[in-house]
Design an enzyme around this catalytic site. Structure first.
Site, PDB file in Angstrom:
ATOM      1  CE  LYS A 133      34.829  43.379 -11.647  1.00 39.65           C
ATOM      2  NZ  LYS A 133      33.255  43.201 -11.898  1.00 39.65           N
ATOM      3  CE  LYS A 231      28.796  47.536 -14.960  1.00 42.79           C
ATOM      4  NZ  LYS A 231      28.536  46.369 -14.005  1.00 42.79           N
TER       5      LYS A 231
HETATM    6 MG    MG Z   1      29.900  44.903 -10.666  1.00 41.71          MG
END
Ligand code: MG
Length: 333
Positions: A133, A231
């Protein structure tokens, strides 16, 4: 008739989870959903994990929605996954009875709090890809990327839409060729804008995750990205695969950094898709348990050679733990 019970939980992060969260707790609820008719009684389980900072309904709001009969796509996925689990349980089978290999990337959510020395261990443990990230501290991100690229790990970067086109291009400009060569894709570099995303695609492979809803799919004449992050906790699987097929996109299935029940669902969907779509399904991202304090559920998941192995049991597993939770019944409309 369909009836809902829930068990609220919170996951305690051990550090900062992305560019938009500063280490606060994340909450959700497990759902036990039953379908009762004259012919059959089915019960299945699924997770509803709320990233309210990304616009998800809070658990309290979601319970109200159910009581009032208000639908939303996020909870529709919870119902769909619970039904998939319920069918498997009623047929006395595990959703992992014919597993296929699907590796996970190793996720580093906070480069500031990451021991670079552990990267060598990751390689040894069989990891091929590091997901980082980014968009918070360039210096420590660069250090992590350098170390990972030198160790031969592939890189997936995720900005969580925190940058802008000029800043993003400037960021890329400062990366050594060694790092650029190892980048598999970059997720959500900045808020979705068709022209800017197509510009960004000239410099790196771009993956679409949280910005998915902003894409005018029906009006496109050119793909806005190279990879879709699917997802199962949030996206309708059939629709997503239709889009991926139409635009010739690769798909990486990931969990929602959610409860182990949600993660087990994501893994089982990924395996099913890989059987059907093969190379179109990239390795996924299911290993986020180490980012949170351990609990009885996460202790049942194991990791070997960068693969997640689910809990034993029917459906998505965890039979005993799920049966004995103190479920709270919701009054349906
Ligand atoms: Mg993402």
């Amino acid at each position: 008739m369909i009836s809902f019970s829930y068990f609220p939980y919170s996951l305690t992060p051990l550090g900062s989870l992305n560019a938009n969260s500063k280490g606060e707790g994340n909450s959700g609820a497990l759902f036990k959903i039953s379908w009762n008719s004259e012919n059959a009684n089915l019960t299945g389980y699924a997770d509803f994990h709320s990233w309210s900072q990304f616009g998800d309904a809070t658990i309290q709001d979601q319970i109200k929605n159910i009581e009032l009969g208000i639908k939303n796509p996020h909870f529709e996925q919870t119902i769909w996954l619970a039904h998939r689990d319920a069918l498997a349980r009623s047929q006395k089978r595990s959703l992992f009875q014919h597993p296929v290999q699907i590796r996970s990337n190793y996720l580093v959510s906070d480069a500031d709090n990451f021991e670079l020395a552990t990267l060598g261990d990751l390689k040894q443990a069989g990891f091929k890809t590091l997901k980082l990230k980014v968009g918070r501290n360039f210096k420590s991100e660069i250090a992590a990327m350098n170390e990972a690229a030198s160790a031969g790990l592939r890189l997936r970067l995720d900005f969580n839409a925190s940058s802008t086109l000029p800043l993003f291009l400037n960021y890329l400009n400062q990366l050594e060729p060694l790092i650029l060569d190892q980048i598999e894709y970059i997720e959500d570099p900045f808020p979705f804008d068709l022209k800017d995303w197509q510009e960004a695609r000239k410099f790196a492979k771009i993956a679409l995750d949280n910005e998915y809803d902003k894409v005018p799919w029906a009006d496109l004449t050119k793909a806005p990205c190279d990879v879709l992050i699917l997802k199962p906790a949030k996206l309708n699987i059939q629709n997503t695969m239709e889009i991926a097929s139409r635009w010739n996109l690769k798909v990486a299935v990931t969990n929602y950094m959610d409860h182990p029940v949600g993660t087990a669902h994501a893994l089982s969907v990924a395996m099913e898709l890989r059987k059907q779509y093969r190379d179109m399904i990239l390795d996924g991202g299911f290993l986020t348990q180490h980012l949170y304090k351990a609990d009885l559920f996460s202790e049942q998941l194991t990791v070997r050679n960068s693969e997640l192995f689910p809990a034993a049991g029917l459906g998505i597993g965890f039979d005993q733990l799920l049966e004995t939770l103190p479920w709270l019944q919701i009054k349906s409309p």
